[in-house]
Motif scaffolding. Sequence first.
Motif, short mmCIF file in Angstrom:
data_model
loop_
_atom_site.label_atom_id
_atom_site.label_comp_id
_atom_site.label_asym_id
_atom_site.label_seq_id
_atom_site.Cartn_x
_atom_site.Cartn_y
_atom_site.Cartn_z
N GLU A 49 13.10 -25.99 -32.92
CA GLU A 49 13.03 -26.49 -34.21
C GLU A 49 13.55 -28.13 -34.40
O GLU A 49 13.47 -28.64 -35.32
CB GLU A 49 13.77 -25.65 -35.48
N ARG A 104 6.12 -19.33 -45.28
CA ARG A 104 6.67 -17.96 -45.47
C ARG A 104 7.89 -17.68 -44.74
O ARG A 104 8.79 -17.44 -45.35
CB ARG A 104 5.76 -17.05 -45.37
N THR A 105 7.68 -18.04 -43.42
CA THR A 105 8.65 -17.78 -42.42
C THR A 105 9.67 -18.98 -42.00
O THR A 105 10.55 -18.71 -41.65
CB THR A 105 8.02 -17.16 -41.30
N GLY A 106 9.46 -20.10 -42.38
CA GLY A 106 10.18 -21.40 -41.95
C GLY A 106 9.79 -21.76 -40.43
O GLY A 106 10.52 -22.53 -40.16
N THR A 119 6.17 -26.74 -41.29
CA THR A 119 6.91 -25.82 -41.55
C THR A 119 6.34 -24.50 -42.09
O THR A 119 5.47 -24.71 -43.18
CB THR A 119 8.20 -25.94 -42.60
N HIS A 120 6.14 -23.52 -41.66
CA HIS A 120 5.64 -22.20 -42.21
C HIS A 120 6.04 -21.81 -43.47
O HIS A 120 7.35 -21.68 -43.58
CB HIS A 120 5.66 -20.86 -41.37
#
Length: 251
Positions: free
Chosen positions: A216, A239-241, A236-237
């Motif tokens: 990240e 839902r999950t980040g 960045t996803h």
Amino acid sequence: MRLLRSRPTPPAPASPGDLLAEAEALHVRLGARDVLHGVDVAVRAGEVLALVGPNGAGKSTLLGALAADIAPAGAVLPQSSALSFPFSVEEVVRMGRAPWAALDPADDEAAVAGAMAATEVTAFAARPFSALSGGERARVALARVLAQRAPLLMLDEPTAALDLRHQELVLRLCRERARAGDAVVVVLHDLGLAAAHAHRVAVLRAGRVAADGPPEEIFTESLLSEVYDQPVEVLTHPRTGAVLVLPVRTE
């Protein structure tokens, strides 16, 4: 007088953060070509370290160099496996117990059975290894490495021949080994898998480490676009980040 050789014993469990392998200013020359140039990398217990980079960057060479320094405490899975004799799947997996064979037969059985179950190859334990598909062979080869129960696991492109389900299975096993206190070094081409499963990533470019750190932090559009000579976008996803890496497509 006859000298008795002591039997080998499995390596002692590592403590979280223990340094299990390290390269400092590593240079490797193969034939007339310099493959690695002053590479520094550390492998610690309790983490999954992914080696990523374009073809020819030196990922597999670095993995091999690290493995040579730590044998027999390391277990290495090459990119492909071939056997000339008609061994069954179970016999191939049992080869992973060769360093500790006969020390504890019950432990050997448990290690083999557990490794086969984890990689989902138990159902075809009696089949000849030569009769398997490429993906099935890859999972059997991984089971053989897992059966060794070494504190350092090294995998060279273990997901290359696998379908989506088994790619995730292999990387989940890597995380499980790290949670159990082992160290895992894995060569990956899929940056999404590396971002999702690796604690740390070393990005190689032309035989050098261009960046080393949590995905990240180091998976940036500028770095990856330069290293791969291909424009990418890092998202960045929702839902999950999790970090998502996608090629920029104009059409």
